[in-house]
Design a protein around this motif. Structure first.
Motif, PDB file in Angstrom:
ATOM      1  N   VAL A 192      19.689  37.007  -7.565  1.00  0.00           N
ATOM      2  CA  VAL A 192      20.426  36.253  -8.570  1.00  0.00           C
ATOM      3  C   VAL A 192      20.566  34.821  -8.073  1.00  0.00           C
ATOM      4  CG1 VAL A 192      22.499  36.134  -9.985  1.00  0.00           C
ATOM      5  CG2 VAL A 192      21.761  38.325  -9.072  1.00  0.00           C
ATOM      6  N   VAL A 193      20.283  33.870  -8.967  1.00  0.00           N
ATOM      7  CA  VAL A 193      20.336  32.472  -8.580  1.00  0.00           C
ATOM      8  C   VAL A 193      21.385  31.749  -9.417  1.00  0.00           C
ATOM      9  CG1 VAL A 193      19.038  30.325  -8.335  1.00  0.00           C
ATOM     10  CG2 VAL A 193      17.885  32.531  -8.019  1.00  0.00           C
ATOM     11  N   PHE A 194      22.364  31.176  -8.745  1.00  0.00           N
ATOM     12  CA  PHE A 194      23.391  30.374  -9.423  1.00  0.00           C
ATOM     13  C   PHE A 194      23.044  28.908  -9.264  1.00  0.00           C
ATOM     14  CE2 PHE A 194      26.744  33.452 -10.373  1.00  0.00           C
ATOM     15  CZ  PHE A 194      26.319  34.530  -9.629  1.00  0.00           C
ATOM     16  N   ASP A 254      21.844  46.030 -11.297  1.00  0.00           N
ATOM     17  CA  ASP A 254      20.972  45.021 -10.694  1.00  0.00           C
ATOM     18  C   ASP A 254      21.360  43.610 -11.114  1.00  0.00           C
ATOM     19  OD1 ASP A 254      20.024  44.609 -13.257  1.00  0.00           O
ATOM     20  OD2 ASP A 254      18.313  45.968 -13.007  1.00  0.00           O
ATOM     21  N   GLY A 255      20.493  42.672 -10.758  1.00  0.00           N
ATOM     22  CA  GLY A 255      20.759  41.265 -11.005  1.00  0.00           C
ATOM     23  C   GLY A 255      21.017  40.942 -12.468  1.00  0.00           C
ATOM     24  N   GLU A 256      20.391  41.703 -13.365  1.00  0.00           N
ATOM     25  CA  GLU A 256      20.598  41.456 -14.792  1.00  0.00           C
ATOM     26  C   GLU A 256      22.070  41.656 -15.174  1.00  0.00           C
ATOM     27  OE1 GLU A 256      18.824  40.258 -17.263  1.00  0.00           O
ATOM     28  OE2 GLU A 256      17.069  39.936 -15.977  1.00  0.00           O
ATOM     29  N   ASP A 257      22.706  42.655 -14.556  1.00  0.00           N
ATOM     30  CA  ASP A 257      24.124  42.881 -14.838  1.00  0.00           C
ATOM     31  C   ASP A 257      24.959  41.682 -14.385  1.00  0.00           C
ATOM     32  OD1 ASP A 257      24.167  45.623 -15.948  1.00  0.00           O
ATOM     33  OD2 ASP A 257      23.403  46.195 -13.978  1.00  0.00           O
ATOM     34  N   VAL A 258      24.577  41.124 -13.240  1.00  0.00           N
ATOM     35  CA  VAL A 258      25.305  39.960 -12.721  1.00  0.00           C
ATOM     36  C   VAL A 258      25.151  38.789 -13.682  1.00  0.00           C
ATOM     37  CG1 VAL A 258      25.505  38.346 -10.800  1.00  0.00           C
ATOM     38  CG2 VAL A 258      24.913  40.738 -10.358  1.00  0.00           C
ATOM     39  N   ASP A 268      20.284  20.839  -1.088  1.00  0.00           N
ATOM     40  CA  ASP A 268      21.378  19.946  -1.495  1.00  0.00           C
ATOM     41  C   ASP A 268      22.611  20.694  -2.005  1.00  0.00           C
ATOM     42  OD1 ASP A 268      20.410  20.832  -3.869  1.00  0.00           O
ATOM     43  OD2 ASP A 268      20.016  18.860  -4.749  1.00  0.00           O
ATOM     44  N   GLY A 269      22.617  21.983  -1.760  1.00  0.00           N
ATOM     45  CA  GLY A 269      23.834  22.736  -2.071  1.00  0.00           C
ATOM     46  C   GLY A 269      24.108  22.940  -3.539  1.00  0.00           C
ATOM     47  N   THR A 270      23.098  22.810  -4.387  1.00  0.00           N
ATOM     48  CA  THR A 270      23.342  22.984  -5.820  1.00  0.00           C
ATOM     49  C   THR A 270      22.902  24.359  -6.311  1.00  0.00           C
ATOM     50  OG1 THR A 270      21.186  22.007  -6.283  1.00  0.00           O
ATOM     51  CG2 THR A 270      23.100  20.539  -6.362  1.00  0.00           C
ATOM     52  N   GLN A 271      22.173  25.079  -5.449  1.00  0.00           N
ATOM     53  CA  GLN A 271      21.711  26.403  -5.849  1.00  0.00           C
ATOM     54  C   GLN A 271      22.090  27.447  -4.820  1.00  0.00           C
ATOM     55  OE1 GLN A 271      17.586  26.847  -6.785  1.00  0.00           O
ATOM     56  NE2 GLN A 271      17.933  26.423  -8.968  1.00  0.00           N
ATOM     57  N   LEU A 272      22.646  28.544  -5.326  1.00  0.00           N
ATOM     58  CA  LEU A 272      23.098  29.617  -4.463  1.00  0.00           C
ATOM     59  C   LEU A 272      22.332  30.876  -4.855  1.00  0.00           C
ATOM     60  CD1 LEU A 272      25.216  30.920  -2.520  1.00  0.00           C
ATOM     61  CD2 LEU A 272      26.795  30.978  -4.453  1.00  0.00           C
ATOM     62  N   THR A 273      21.632  31.467  -3.876  1.00  0.00           N
ATOM     63  CA  THR A 273      20.828  32.644  -4.181  1.00  0.00           C
ATOM     64  C   THR A 273      21.390  33.864  -3.461  1.00  0.00           C
ATOM     65  OG1 THR A 273      18.900  31.206  -4.321  1.00  0.00           O
ATOM     66  CG2 THR A 273      18.474  33.578  -4.148  1.00  0.00           C
ATOM     67  N   SER A 291      23.939  27.381 -14.672  1.00  0.00           N
ATOM     68  CA  SER A 291      23.238  28.553 -15.194  1.00  0.00           C
ATOM     69  C   SER A 291      23.202  29.652 -14.136  1.00  0.00           C
ATOM     70  CB  SER A 291      21.810  28.191 -15.591  1.00  0.00           C
ATOM     71  OG  SER A 291      21.067  27.862 -14.423  1.00  0.00           O
ATOM     72  N   VAL A 292      22.977  30.884 -14.616  1.00  0.00           N
ATOM     73  CA  VAL A 292      22.799  32.019 -13.712  1.00  0.00           C
ATOM     74  C   VAL A 292      21.513  32.713 -14.137  1.00  0.00           C
ATOM     75  CG1 VAL A 292      23.783  34.174 -12.858  1.00  0.00           C
ATOM     76  CG2 VAL A 292      25.292  32.303 -13.542  1.00  0.00           C
ATOM     77  N   GLU A 293      20.582  32.902 -13.194  1.00  0.00           N
ATOM     78  CA  GLU A 293      19.313  33.559 -13.519  1.00  0.00           C
ATOM     79  C   GLU A 293      19.093  34.751 -12.595  1.00  0.00           C
ATOM     80  OE1 GLU A 293      17.630  32.950 -16.138  1.00  0.00           O
ATOM     81  OE2 GLU A 293      18.841  31.175 -16.648  1.00  0.00           O
ATOM     82  N   ALA A 294      18.343  35.729 -13.113  1.00  0.00           N
ATOM     83  CA  ALA A 294      17.961  36.876 -12.291  1.00  0.00           C
ATOM     84  C   ALA A 294      16.440  36.988 -12.322  1.00  0.00           C
ATOM     85  CB  ALA A 294      18.612  38.150 -12.820  1.00  0.00           C
TER      86      ALA A 294
END
Lengths: 560, 332
Positions: A160-162, A123-127, A102-107, A151-154
């Motif tokens: 990285v998941v937005f 790495d992803g943590e920096d992002v 549904d276009g709400t999450q960008l990985t 939210s932004v998760e690694a």
């Protein structure tokens, strides 16, 4: 001047000159390095200004937009680097991305191998850290990416998941614009909003070599993950001189690349060394005729369409813009860079309105705006048509363009009262709707949602007399709002394309405003030392897309 | 004594008025610092669209307060007394004091030295012309100055740049110094001197003109006064009359003018620094205006107005001491 005082003046000058030369040998003049390093890299390229005002102070904080020095673009890297000409995203720190259903999450999948200049891995943590830094310090979030983000998760170092508050496609370019900074350094920064980052730990292709308020030198970072594509050892930015002096330096060949306005560029620059000196003024955001849609006759689509026909864009481009730019498409899209976004039926020349004074006059007649005996056009109450046209004082090319338009309107029997208040006054009058006609600049960016939402969405406007956020023409239309909303929640580019297509059609059919010419991105370059600069035939980037340009440069003569 | 007190009171009052105008005028103009900064950033790459989110972020960054104007005025006066001028918008996050400190030395050395030199040379030449009034020396100096005075300053400056920087390449085109790091090393001083030559020459060509003409005309006038005629009647030497009767009186207005010129040093350097890209206060001022950099603007204006008013006060005091007639006229 008398002979005596002339001799005295000449004597003083000669004395001073002799003193200086005796003190320091030969002063002035350009001391160009040239040549290749032992590894076969270009020794040094000379670029134009590096920002930071007339008296630049050290500042490599990539988020402090007003005062950061140009090196920031080479120090910090984005997830994807956007080609601002075609608006395509090139993998950079991330190698790939994907959207959920549904276009709400960008990985994003992170590239393996990037390190910071102190040796730590990126790495992803920096992002995650970087984006949360923007969330916690509103002042740093200059693109407003957290208007869309939740939210932004690694979940692991390579991913990285937005998560967006809704469908996030319209914020894709905003996420890609953010430069990633090292968590292990920046987490200890007391106040990131006043942090000048004088000794930057970075990840990009170049590092800072030296700085003075007159020159900034950056040098190749051998540990950069893509170092094999970087063939430039050093880049020196030079603080710009006053206008005419800067032009003389350009024509003397002091720069390998610069971005400045030059009148008569063929003669001033290209003719000095036709083999090496080139320029490419890529089209940018259109400069458009805004009419206050809350007033008659501008609220009448037939009137607006007739006006759009009656403007000689080619003549404006030639006479007011040195022929440097292109007439703008009525869709508001910047063509041909964005031609893939055009809907069926508007390809080629179809979205350009050709000048036709006779057709314009006929259209005005047909719409009920006849002329009196002396050829003056009358409005529907029988009054002669006379409008004010506000242009910022000092914007000489805009004023010339408006004068051409004044002629065009005169030919239709409409009198234009050209006014040139200060730029600040025009800006304020435009947002308050206190104008009849004026110029405006909206759209033309790589964010399609912004391109149409800002000038056209009802929630961006306000009644005349109140400050409109961005919809300064005061366009209110349900169908437009619906399409802008579709654009906002679009999942993926296909859905975006459908909405952009229909909005382009509205621009054609309803003419809410009239794009006249494309603003230019000034860019001069010399192929004496380096080839591979972006140009009309190879528009892989605009000059401002520094990372893309740098990684395309090759020593001249090396590519055979 | 009343004369000096009155002058002092006038000084304090005008200073307050200047400080208040200094606060009000920029705020009464339309335009927003955040927009001005974004417009400048878009400048090189053609006009760009202004994103409201960006504006908001920059306002937050610069701490542009939404307080009402009375509260802002209170904060402003208080900060002046604390000697704080805030953070420059143009050079964020550096403070106004830092930025001005960097630029001040350049202006002081270049314009300070040339102003003093111009005054001395101009006054001497003017005296000479008046002493030899009606002769060829006078004609040459007067006509020469008048002619040079009609040439626009920037034209002379550009001509110098073109000939000596581009054609002959004897001097750099502009700037205060090259890529070397500023410091007190010999190499840097030589480099800075080379950069100062052309701007200094341009100032020295145009600088003395005003002083020459003022001194000459004042002196010719005072030589025509009764006391000079009396001196002639007493049979004093021509030279003695010129120096003691002519020049001594004629120099008074020039002293005031000179004090004002030194006081206004910071504001009067815009043109030379613009043309030569010289890193001094004049360019800072232009930049601050363009960027609606209120903190920087106010600090610069405050320096200039305080300088001029202080110079005025000192000139008045000096006048009162040198010429007793002034004191008597005012207190009578």
């Amino acid at each position: 001047m008398s002979r005596n005082s002339r001799r005295r003046a000449a004597g003083a000058v000669a004395l001073a000159a002799a003193t200086a030369i005796a003190l320091a040998g030969c002063g002035g003049g350009a001391d160009r390095g040239g040549g290749l390093t032992e590894e076969g890299f270009i020794q040094k390229l000379e670029y134009g200004g590096f920002g930071g005002g007339d008296n630049p102070q050290v500042n490599y904080n990539p988020f402090l937009v007003p005062t950061r020095l140009a090196a920031w673009e080479y120090l910090y890297e984005p997830l994807m680097e956007t080609n601002d000409y075609t608006c395509e995203a090139t993998p950079w720190l991330a190698t790939d991305f994907s959207w959920n259903e549904d276009g709400t999450q960008l990985t994003y999948e992170m590239r393996e191998g990037p390190t910071w200049t102190d040796g730590e891995a990126l790495d992803g943590e920096d992002v995650k850290f970087t984006f949360e830094l923007l969330r916690d310090n509103e002042a740093l979030d200059v693109d407003g990416v957290w208007r869309y983000l939740d939210s932004v998760e690694a979940p692991d170092p390579g991913t990285v998941v937005f998560t967006f508050t809704g469908p996030g496609a319209s914020a894709f370019t905003l996420v890609n614009n953010v430069r990633i900074v090292p968590e292990h350094i920046w987490k200890d920064v007391e106040d990131p909003v006043t942090f000048t980052n004088e000794e930057p730990v970075s990840s990009g292709p170049m590092t800072v070599k030296s700085f003075t308020p007159q020159a900034l030198v950056i040098e190749r970072n051998p540990d950069f993950w893509g170092a094999e594509d970087v063939k430039v050892q050093e880049i020196q930015f030079n603080k710009s001189d006053a206008g005419q002096v800067e032009q003389l330096k350009l024509s003397r060949g002091d720069y390998d690349a610069n971005a400045m306005f030059v009148p008569n560029i063929e003669e001033v620059y290209v003719d000095k060394d036709p083999e090496n000196n080139h320029y490419w003024f890529a089209s940018g955001s259109p400069i458009s005729l805004f009419m206050n849609l809350e007033q008659a006759p501008f609220d009448d689509v037939a009137f607006r369409k007739a006006i759009a026909l009656g403007i000689d864009r080619e003549r404006i481009v030639e006479e007011a813009q040195y022929g440097y730019v292109e007439p703008a498409s009525q869709t508001g899209l910047v063509l041909p860079g964005m031609e893939e976004w055009l809907p069926e039926g508007l390809e080629g020349d179809a979205s350009y309105i050709a000048y036709d004074a006779d057709a314009a006059a006929e259209a005005l007649d047909a719409a009920g705006y006849g002329t009196d005996g002396s050829g003056k056009r009358l409005d529907k109450t029988g009054q002669p048509m006379e409008f004010s046209f506000k242009v910022p004082g000092g914007y000489n090319d805009w004023i010339q363009a408006a004068q051409v338009m004044q002629d065009d309107f005169e030919a239709l029997g409409i009198t234009i009262d050209l006014q040139t208040p200060t730029p600040e006054t025009v800006e304020s009058d435009r947002s308050l709707g206190e104008y009849e006609m004026t110029f405006g600049v909206r759209g033309g960016t790589c964010n399609m949602f912004r391109n149409f939402q800002e000038p056209l969405a009802s929630d961006q406007t306000a009644p005349t007399g109140e400050k409109a956020a961005t919809n300064e023409i005061r366009w209110r239309d349900d169908r437009t709002d619906q399409l802008v909303e579709e654009l906002r929640v679009a999942v993926g580019e296909e859905d975006q394309r459908a909405a952009v297509g229909e909005l382009s059609q509205i621009m054609m059919d309803e003419v809410p405003y009239v794009p006249i010419w494309y603003g230019a991105n000034w860019f001069q370059y010399s192929t004496k030392q380096a080839t591979g600069w972006p140009n009309e035939d190879d528009p892989y980037a605009k000059y401002a897309d520094s990372l893309l340009v740098l990684t395309h440069l090759q020593p001249t003569g090396s590519e055979g | 004594m009343a004369y000096f007190l009155r002058k002092l009171a006038f000084f304090v009052l005008t200073l307050w008025a200047a400080v208040t105008l200094n606060f009000l005028i920029p705020r009464l103009q339309p335009g927003d610092p955040a927009e001005a900064i974004l417009r400048r950033l878009g400048g090189d790459q053609g006009p760009s669209t202004v994103d409201p989110a960006q504006l908001e972020a920059i306002r937050t960054m610069l701490g542009i307060s939404g307080e009402n104007i009375v509260v802002q005025y209170g904060q402003y006066i208080a900060s002046i007394f604390r000697g704080e001028f805030g953070v420059s918008y143009t050079y964020f996050p550096y403070s106004v004091t830092d930025v001005i400190g960097d630029a001040m030395l350049w202006t002081l050395v270049l314009v300070g030295v040339t102003t003093i030199f111009s005054f001395i040379v101009g006054t001497l030449l003017g005296t000479w012309a008046a002493y030899r009034r009606g002769t060829r020396v006078d004609g040459v100096l007067t006509l020469g100055s008048t002619f040079l005075g009609t040439l626009p300053y920037f034209w002379i400056a550009l001509l110098l740049i073109y000939v000596f920087a581009f054609q002959l390449q004897w001097f750099p085109e502009g700037g205060g110094y090259s890529s070397t790091v500023p410091g007190l090393g010999g190499e840097f001083l030589v480099d800075a001197f080379q950069h100062a030559v052309l701007p200094a020459v341009s100032l020295l060509i145009t600088g003395p003109i005003g002083w020459i003409l003022a001194m000459r005309n004042n002196m010719v006038q005072s030589l025509g006064e009764d006391f000079s005629r009396l001196a002639v009647a007493r049979g004093l030497s021509e030279r003695r009359i010129a120096i003691s009767y002519g020049a001594r009186i004629a120099i008074l207005p020039s002293v005031t003018g000179f004090a004002l010129a030194l006081g206004g040093l910071f504001g009067g350097t815009v043109l030379v620094e613009q043309v030569f890209n010289y890193p001094g206060l004049g360019r800072l001022l232009v930049e601050a205006v363009g960027n609606r950099d209120y903190p920087l603007l106010q600090a610069l204006f405050l320096m200039t107005t305080t300088g001029i008013l202080l110079a005025n006060l000192l000139a008045d005091v000096a006048y009162g001491i040198l010429d007793p007639r002034v004191r008597r006229e005012v207190s009578a």
